[in-house]
Design a protein around this motif. Structure first.
Motif: not given
Length: 272
Positions: A43-46, A86-93, A103-109
């Motif tokens: 997971e860390i490597e991904a 995860i929410t911050l990455m997908r929704e921004g500020i 475009n980043i799905n939750e598993p990738n986030a």
């Protein structure tokens, strides 16, 4: 009314105000658990790959490019738990440079969060080291550490392990720190070793150089010679799970470790 155990054979009754629901109670316990989630090396490597694609342009390779948001050291301004990150990455500020990444799905986030948590833990360990000296580190590399037994810098050393001539420009200090103390934590695919057993029982372990549908080519770590094996003549062909590199956790003092890291960080292709 919910009863919470205080110790073995003892419990306390707590009456929650009516607005509290069971979901609120569960959330109180789940949030800290999310923040303390332990991730696997895969997971860390991904996450490292996802970070390079989506994050490094603004945050930098060490996560410290943005003032007051040193995410490489676990300093987040608007999030604490993994779920919040995860929410911050997908929704921004809104109103900031942190744009949404739908475009980043939750598993990738989540793998990016895994990498950020790993970055913070390794950065803290490396930051605790005393200042290092590259000159002393070179002496350790060539002497006490016996690193040239497997590694090469310039035209000196062995080809059995990875060439370290440009390692300072390829790997972060915190990654080098982890590789020295825990070599099995992260094995780059290009550096994996394989074990072959021929039909006559001969066994050989070496660095995988190439393979196709019919043959396997490896570098024999004993004589550093290329060996090619027809797959039809092999009884067994497997990847070695552990790194052949020993851990230096109990072999180097804190100062020696810092000196060695300083030397490795200085290796960026110039003559040494």
């Amino acid at each position: 009314m919910i009863k919470f155990p205080l110790s073995l054979g003892e419990e306390r009754s707590t009456v929650w105000p009516k607005p509290f629901s069971l979901a609120c109670v569960l959330a109180a316990f789940v949030s800290p658990l999310l923040a303390q989630h332990e991730y696997t090396e895969s997971e860390i490597e991904a996450g490292k790959a996802q970070y390079a694609i989506n994050c490094v342009r603004c945050h930098g390779p060490d996560g410290d490019n943005i003032t007051n948001a040193d995410i490489g050291h676990g300093k987040f301004r608007r999030a604490n738990t993994d779920a919040e990150l995860i929410t911050l990455m997908r929704e921004g500020i809104p109103g900031t440079r942190m744009v949404a990444f739908p475009n980043i799905n939750e598993p990738n986030a989540q793998t990016i969060v895994a990498y950020l948590r790993s970055m913070a833990s390794t950065a803290a360990a490396a930051a605790a080291l005393p200042p290092g000296d590259a000159t002393r580190g070179k002496t350790i590399f060539e002497g006490k550490g016996a690193c040239r037994t497997c590694h090469r810098v310039g035209d000196q050393g062995s080809r059995a392990g990875p060439d370290l001539s440009q390692i300072g420009s390829q790997r972060r200090v915190v990654e080098l720190h982890r590789s020295i103390l825990d070599p099995d934590a992260e094995i780059v695919p290009a550096n994996r070793f394989v074990r072959v057993v021929t039909k006559d029982g001969s066994t050989l372990t070496g660095k995988l150089l190439n393979q196709d549908s019919f043959t396997v080519q490896i570098l024999d770590i004993k004589d550093e010679k290329l060996k090619s094996f027809p797959k039809s003549n092999l009884r067994e062909y497997t990847f070695v799970n552990n790194s052949p590199m020993p851990s230096y956790k109990d072999k180097l003092s804190t100062q020696e470790l810092s000196d060695l890291l300083s030397y490795l960080a200085s290796l960026k292709g110039q003559a040494n």
